[in-house]
Motif scaffolding. Structure first.
Motif, mmCIF file in Angstrom:
data_model
loop_
_atom_site.group_PDB
_atom_site.id
_atom_site.type_symbol
_atom_site.label_atom_id
_atom_site.label_comp_id
_atom_site.label_asym_id
_atom_site.label_seq_id
_atom_site.Cartn_x
_atom_site.Cartn_y
_atom_site.Cartn_z
ATOM 1 N N TRP A 269 87.183 27.599 -29.508
ATOM 2 C CA TRP A 269 87.163 27.201 -28.104
ATOM 3 C C TRP A 269 85.884 27.699 -27.433
ATOM 4 O O TRP A 269 85.212 26.943 -26.726
ATOM 5 N N ILE A 270 85.534 28.964 -27.669
ATOM 6 C CA ILE A 270 84.303 29.532 -27.091
ATOM 7 C C ILE A 270 83.095 28.738 -27.563
ATOM 8 O O ILE A 270 82.244 28.339 -26.765
ATOM 9 N N ASP A 271 83.003 28.495 -28.871
ATOM 10 C CA ASP A 271 81.864 27.755 -29.427
ATOM 11 C C ASP A 271 81.757 26.362 -28.806
ATOM 12 O O ASP A 271 80.663 25.922 -28.431
ATOM 13 N N ASP A 272 82.879 25.671 -28.696
ATOM 14 C CA ASP A 272 82.875 24.318 -28.109
ATOM 15 C C ASP A 272 82.446 24.354 -26.654
ATOM 16 O O ASP A 272 81.686 23.484 -26.205
ATOM 17 N N GLN A 273 82.927 25.329 -25.901
ATOM 18 C CA GLN A 273 82.556 25.436 -24.489
ATOM 19 C C GLN A 273 81.077 25.760 -24.331
ATOM 20 O O GLN A 273 80.395 25.182 -23.485
ATOM 21 N N LEU A 274 80.571 26.680 -25.135
ATOM 22 C CA LEU A 274 79.163 27.061 -25.041
ATOM 23 C C LEU A 274 78.236 25.899 -25.388
ATOM 24 O O LEU A 274 77.168 25.760 -24.790
ATOM 25 N N LYS A 275 78.637 25.075 -26.340
ATOM 26 C CA LYS A 275 77.810 23.930 -26.724
ATOM 27 C C LYS A 275 77.543 23.002 -25.541
ATOM 28 O O LYS A 275 76.498 22.367 -25.464
ATOM 29 N N MET A 276 78.495 22.925 -24.614
ATOM 30 C CA MET A 276 78.375 22.024 -23.463
ATOM 31 C C MET A 276 77.674 22.665 -22.263
ATOM 32 O O MET A 276 77.493 22.018 -21.245
ATOM 33 N N ARG A 277 77.278 23.914 -22.369
ATOM 34 C CA ARG A 277 76.721 24.645 -21.245
ATOM 35 C C ARG A 277 75.252 24.975 -21.477
ATOM 36 O O ARG A 277 74.807 25.109 -22.605
ATOM 37 N N SER A 278 74.540 25.150 -20.389
ATOM 38 C CA SER A 278 73.132 25.507 -20.503
ATOM 39 C C SER A 278 72.893 27.005 -20.359
ATOM 40 O O SER A 278 71.818 27.489 -20.683
ATOM 41 N N CYS A 279 73.921 27.742 -19.873
ATOM 42 C CA CYS A 279 73.718 29.161 -19.613
ATOM 43 C C CYS A 279 75.031 29.929 -19.733
ATOM 44 O O CYS A 279 76.096 29.419 -19.380
ATOM 45 N N LEU A 280 74.927 31.149 -20.217
ATOM 46 C CA LEU A 280 76.038 32.096 -20.236
ATOM 47 C C LEU A 280 75.809 33.084 -19.099
ATOM 48 O O LEU A 280 74.749 33.708 -19.024
ATOM 49 N N VAL A 281 76.789 33.210 -18.209
ATOM 50 C CA VAL A 281 76.733 34.177 -17.119
ATOM 51 C C VAL A 281 77.781 35.244 -17.420
ATOM 52 O O VAL A 281 78.977 34.960 -17.388
ATOM 53 N N VAL A 282 77.322 36.448 -17.737
ATOM 54 C CA VAL A 282 78.232 37.543 -18.022
ATOM 55 C C VAL A 282 78.475 38.301 -16.717
ATOM 56 O O VAL A 282 77.544 38.831 -16.118
ATOM 57 N N LEU A 283 79.725 38.297 -16.281
ATOM 58 C CA LEU A 283 80.118 38.997 -15.063
ATOM 59 C C LEU A 283 80.547 40.400 -15.481
ATOM 60 O O LEU A 283 81.563 40.577 -16.142
ATOM 61 N N ILE A 284 79.746 41.386 -15.106
ATOM 62 C CA ILE A 284 79.862 42.732 -15.663
ATOM 63 C C ILE A 284 80.663 43.643 -14.741
ATOM 64 O O ILE A 284 80.249 43.943 -13.629
ATOM 65 N N GLY A 285 81.814 44.064 -15.253
ATOM 66 C CA GLY A 285 82.646 45.042 -14.570
ATOM 67 C C GLY A 285 82.512 46.405 -15.229
ATOM 68 O O GLY A 285 81.586 46.646 -16.011
ATOM 69 N N SER A 286 83.458 47.276 -14.972
ATOM 70 C CA SER A 286 83.354 48.664 -15.440
ATOM 71 C C SER A 286 83.410 48.811 -16.961
ATOM 72 O O SER A 286 82.765 49.705 -17.515
ATOM 73 N N THR A 287 84.147 47.960 -17.666
ATOM 74 C CA THR A 287 84.271 48.112 -19.123
ATOM 75 C C THR A 287 83.961 46.822 -19.891
ATOM 76 O O THR A 287 84.312 46.695 -21.062
#
Length: 165
Positions: free
Chosen positions: A53-71
């Motif tokens: 699922w992650i791989d399929d979703q990433l293939k359709m996107r131009s950017c990964l936005v990592v929302l960084i919390g405490s852990t």
């Protein structure tokens, strides 16, 4: 500026509320945001199904936005998403969300950079190449506004810089 399709990566259990604030700012293409029910369904699947699922979703996107919390930096799925985005030459950017309030009105502590322990093909740390935006403000509403004012530029810069690492 056209709205980009991005993949949001975050620690679901601790940061779902904070992440939903960013996901629903209206700054990215509507196809980038999944309902919390969609996220909940994905989490219940086997590791193999989640990876696909992650791989399929990433293939359709131009950017990964990592929302960084405490852990966030300790989460295996976040690490997997970063590694896959890197392999796919996607734009990658981090946005610290620890100063946004959660559903209980609480802020949390700043987490470690999730890109630090990931190495590029030349052996350098991915953290040397990826921007992590951390608002100078401490009040949740000001942090929200700061992220909203900057996220489109952060995404564009990440996409433009994706071939440099």
């Amino acid at each position: 500026m056209a709205k980009r399709q991005v993949f949001f990566s975050f620690e679901y259990a601790k940061d779902c509320w904070r992440a939903s604030q960013v996901r629903n700012m209206g700054k990215v293409d509507n196809n980038s945001t999944f309902s919390d029910n969609d996220w909940e369904e994905v989490r219940k699947k086997s590791d193999w199904a989640i990876r696909n699922w992650i791989d399929d979703q990433l293939k359709m996107r131009s950017c990964l936005v990592v929302l960084i919390g405490s852990t966030t930096s300790t989460r295996s799925w976040v690490k997997y998403e970063i590694e896959q985005a890197y392999k796919m030459h996607k734009g990658i950017v981090g946005v610290y969300i620890h100063k946004l309030k959660n559903a209980s009105g609480e802020q949390t502590t700043k987490g470690c950079n999730p890109f630090y322990n990931i190495l590029t093909s030349d052996g350098s740390r991915l953290s040397n190449h990826v921007t992590c935006f951390d608002s100078d403000y401490s009040t949740s509403q000001y942090v929200y506004d700061d992220i909203k004012d900057n996220i489109e530029t952060l995404i564009e810069d990440a996409i433009n810089n994706s071939r440099t690492y």
